[in-house]
Design a protein around this motif. Structure first.
Motif, PDB file in Angstrom:
ATOM      1  N   ARG A  49     -32.337  92.611  18.061  1.00  0.00           N
ATOM      2  CA  ARG A  49     -32.899  91.318  17.693  1.00  0.00           C
ATOM      3  C   ARG A  49     -32.213  90.837  16.420  1.00  0.00           C
TER       4      ARG A  49
ATOM      5  N   THR B 199     -31.527  80.404  28.734  1.00  0.00           N
ATOM      6  CA  THR B 199     -30.379  80.846  29.514  1.00  0.00           C
ATOM      7  C   THR B 199     -29.361  79.719  29.557  1.00  0.00           C
TER       8      THR B 199
ATOM      9  N   ARG C 284     -33.618  86.032  17.941  1.00  0.00           N
ATOM     10  CA  ARG C 284     -33.289  86.116  19.360  1.00  0.00           C
ATOM     11  C   ARG C 284     -32.828  87.528  19.698  1.00  0.00           C
ATOM     12  N   GLN C 285     -33.021  87.870  20.963  1.00  0.00           N
ATOM     13  CA  GLN C 285     -32.586  89.180  21.437  1.00  0.00           C
ATOM     14  C   GLN C 285     -31.980  89.026  22.824  1.00  0.00           C
ATOM     15  N   ALA C 286     -30.713  89.354  22.916  1.00  0.00           N
ATOM     16  CA  ALA C 286     -30.011  89.333  24.198  1.00  0.00           C
ATOM     17  C   ALA C 286     -30.106  90.725  24.826  1.00  0.00           C
TER      18      ALA C 286
ATOM     19  N   LYS D 186     -28.864  94.158  23.226  1.00  0.00           N
ATOM     20  CA  LYS D 186     -28.510  93.913  21.831  1.00  0.00           C
ATOM     21  C   LYS D 186     -29.742  93.959  20.948  1.00  0.00           C
TER      22      LYS D 186
ATOM     23  N   GLN E 287     -37.510  82.390  26.969  1.00  0.00           N
ATOM     24  CA  GLN E 287     -36.166  82.639  27.460  1.00  0.00           C
ATOM     25  C   GLN E 287     -35.318  81.371  27.395  1.00  0.00           C
TER      26      GLN E 287
ATOM     27  N   TYR F 285     -35.848  84.054  22.721  1.00  0.00           N
ATOM     28  CA  TYR F 285     -36.017  83.554  21.364  1.00  0.00           C
ATOM     29  C   TYR F 285     -37.468  83.749  20.931  1.00  0.00           C
TER      30      TYR F 285
ATOM     31  N   GLU G 114     -23.181  82.702  25.284  1.00  0.00           N
ATOM     32  CA  GLU G 114     -23.584  83.807  24.402  1.00  0.00           C
ATOM     33  C   GLU G 114     -24.857  83.510  23.615  1.00  0.00           C
ATOM     34  N   ASP G 115     -25.369  82.295  23.729  1.00  0.00           N
ATOM     35  CA  ASP G 115     -26.673  81.982  23.130  1.00  0.00           C
ATOM     36  C   ASP G 115     -27.823  82.417  24.030  1.00  0.00           C
ATOM     37  N   THR G 116     -27.505  82.866  25.228  1.00  0.00           N
ATOM     38  CA  THR G 116     -28.534  83.312  26.151  1.00  0.00           C
ATOM     39  C   THR G 116     -29.289  84.497  25.567  1.00  0.00           C
ATOM     40  N   ALA G 117     -30.603  84.356  25.486  1.00  0.00           N
ATOM     41  CA  ALA G 117     -31.433  85.388  24.870  1.00  0.00           C
ATOM     42  C   ALA G 117     -32.893  84.994  25.000  1.00  0.00           C
TER      43      ALA G 117
END
Length: 118
Positions: free
Chosen positions: A45, A115, A38-40, A43, A113, A93, A88-91
């Motif tokens: 990956r 969210t 995942r990549q927010a 941030k 995505q 994937y 904070e899991d929003t990213a």
């Protein structure tokens, strides 16, 4: 070559659940493991979960106990069950696949995505 197609994700409330799927096609005999990154925004990956063909699974510390990776018997579909989601899991994937005996993923999905709203 291996192609990976993801599905699932979307908008989920904090504390909720969702499941991602990834179907592999092409030279699937070359796959030794499948997993999810995942990549927010802003941030790097990061590896979320990985499952080898013999069923060994590894997880990022931040998702242990909440996320579960699984694969179907044919080993061409990987799932990521995501429970107790946090903002904070929003990213985005990404599904990934590793060739046998190779340390880094050689194949990537297009990303989906997720969210998590608070």
């Amino acid at each position: 070559q291996v192609q990976l197609v993801e599905s699932g994700g979307g908008l989920v409330q904090a504390g909720g659940s969702t499941r991602l799927s990834c179907v592999a096609s092409g030279s699937i005999f070359s796959i030794g493991a499948m997993g999810w990154y995942r990549q927010a925004p802003g941030k790097q990956r990061e590896l979320v979960a990985r499952s080898t063909n013999d069923g060994a699974a590894t997880y990022a510390d931040s998702v242990k106990g909440r996320f579960t990776i699984s694969r179907d018997n044919s080993k061409i579909t990987a799932y990521l069950q995501m429970n107790a989601l946090k903002p904070e899991d929003t990213a985005v994937y990404y599904c990934a696949a590793w060739r046998r005996m190779v340390l880094d993923p050689g194949y990537w999905g297009q990303g989906t995505q997720v969210t998590v709203s608070s």
